[in-house]
Scaffold this motif. Structure first.
Motif, PDB file in Angstrom:
ATOM      1  N   LYS A  68       0.816  -1.219   0.000  1.00  0.00           N
ATOM      2  CA  LYS A  68       0.000   0.000   0.000  1.00  0.00           C
ATOM      3  C   LYS A  68       0.850   1.270   0.000  1.00  0.00           C
ATOM      4  CE  LYS A  68      -4.071  -2.057   2.081  1.00  0.00           C
ATOM      5  NZ  LYS A  68      -5.093  -1.938   3.109  1.00  0.00           N
ATOM      6  N   LYS A  69       2.028   1.187  -0.598  1.00  0.00           N
ATOM      7  CA  LYS A  69       2.884   2.362  -0.730  1.00  0.00           C
ATOM      8  C   LYS A  69       2.351   3.251  -1.846  1.00  0.00           C
ATOM      9  CE  LYS A  69       6.313   0.846   1.977  1.00  0.00           C
ATOM     10  NZ  LYS A  69       7.552   0.311   2.130  1.00  0.00           N
ATOM     11  N   GLU A  70       2.812   4.481  -1.860  1.00  0.00           N
ATOM     12  CA  GLU A  70       2.360   5.450  -2.858  1.00  0.00           C
ATOM     13  C   GLU A  70       2.770   5.011  -4.266  1.00  0.00           C
ATOM     14  OE1 GLU A  70       2.690   9.827  -2.156  1.00  0.00           O
ATOM     15  OE2 GLU A  70       4.044   9.666  -3.878  1.00  0.00           O
ATOM     16  N   VAL A  71       1.827   5.102  -5.207  1.00  0.00           N
ATOM     17  CA  VAL A  71       2.063   4.771  -6.608  1.00  0.00           C
ATOM     18  C   VAL A  71       1.576   5.942  -7.446  1.00  0.00           C
ATOM     19  CG1 VAL A  71       1.456   3.231  -8.516  1.00  0.00           C
ATOM     20  CG2 VAL A  71       1.853   2.290  -6.236  1.00  0.00           C
ATOM     21  N   GLU A  72       2.414   6.377  -8.376  1.00  0.00           N
ATOM     22  CA  GLU A  72       2.054   7.471  -9.272  1.00  0.00           C
ATOM     23  C   GLU A  72       1.965   6.942 -10.694  1.00  0.00           C
ATOM     24  OE1 GLU A  72       3.502  11.990 -10.426  1.00  0.00           O
ATOM     25  OE2 GLU A  72       4.953  10.600  -9.549  1.00  0.00           O
ATOM     26  N   ILE A  73       0.906   7.336 -11.399  1.00  0.00           N
ATOM     27  CA  ILE A  73       0.716   6.938 -12.790  1.00  0.00           C
ATOM     28  C   ILE A  73       0.638   8.206 -13.634  1.00  0.00           C
ATOM     29  CG2 ILE A  73      -0.789   5.781 -14.441  1.00  0.00           C
ATOM     30  CD1 ILE A  73      -1.749   4.021 -12.125  1.00  0.00           C
ATOM     31  N   LYS A  74       1.437   8.232 -14.706  1.00  0.00           N
ATOM     32  CA  LYS A  74       1.427   9.353 -15.635  1.00  0.00           C
ATOM     33  C   LYS A  74       1.272   8.838 -17.060  1.00  0.00           C
ATOM     34  CE  LYS A  74       4.516  12.552 -13.230  1.00  0.00           C
ATOM     35  NZ  LYS A  74       5.771  13.309 -13.332  1.00  0.00           N
TER      36      LYS A  74
END
Length: 195
Positions: free
Chosen positions: A137-143
């Motif tokens: 549940k760590k931070e995930v960034e999608i671009k």
């Protein structure tokens, strides 16, 4: 509508979990006073994979593609290796597994095992579907980035165990688009060309 969404999420979670657990890795040490050996077994059921044995400086000592979708068995004779730290890496479509191996004069040991789930991209027509099992549940960034290096989509997920995203490129301008998934220090990319 909420019931359909819950069923879809549950089905996707089960699919990713079952898919990820289908390939089994077994790594064992066979050591006596005359030899130091590492026995690697991989039951490759669902997807192609790559096996690499690497030293601390990043030099690849051994590399092989595991494409048979059958059981693979390899014995590494470590007698000629210098004392130090080495890495055995197995990478398939959805997971990276890395073992840290310590080679000493008298014996060898497996120090750590690190597994990272990779995002799964699926293309269907003008759609790209993304799934990522993020149990930590760590931070995930999608671009999504266009061919002029402009960010056309950006979303950060926090405290999310299963990340699902669908991208519709039906009305997008022509060009090449990159979908980047950043999970801690790891970055994964997929590309789509719109004509």
């Amino acid at each position: 509508m909420k019931t359909i969404k819950k069923l879809t999420l549950s089905a996707a979670f089960l699919f990713i979990t079952a898919f990820g657990m289908a390939n089994k890795i077994d790594l064992r040490i066979v050591s006596d006073e005359n030899s130091k050996k590492l026995v690697f077994r991989y039951d490759n059921i669902t997807t192609d994979a790559t096996l690499r044995f690497i030293d601390l400086q990043g030099n690849v000592i051994f590399s092989e593609s595991l494409e048979d979708k059958t059981e693979y068995l390899k014995t590494f004779n470590l007698n000629s290796l210098e004392t130090g730290t080495y890495f055995l890496e197995v990478e398939d479509a959805i997971k990276e597994t890395e073992y840290t191996i310590l080679v000493e004069d008298a014996h060898i040991s497996i120090e750590t095992k690190l597994e990272k789930n990779k995002p799964v991209f699926r293309k269907k027509g003008d759609m790209v579907y993304l799934n990522l099992l993020n149990l930590s549940k760590k931070e995930v960034e999608i671009k999504v980035i266009d061919n002029s290096d402009r960010v056309v989509f950006n979303q950060v997920f926090e405290n999310t165990a299963l990340i699902e995203k669908a991208f519709n490129f039906k009305n997008a301008h022509e060009g090449r688009y990159s979908i980047m998934v950043k999970n801690l220090n790891d970055r994964y990319y997929d590309y789509i060309i719109v004509d």
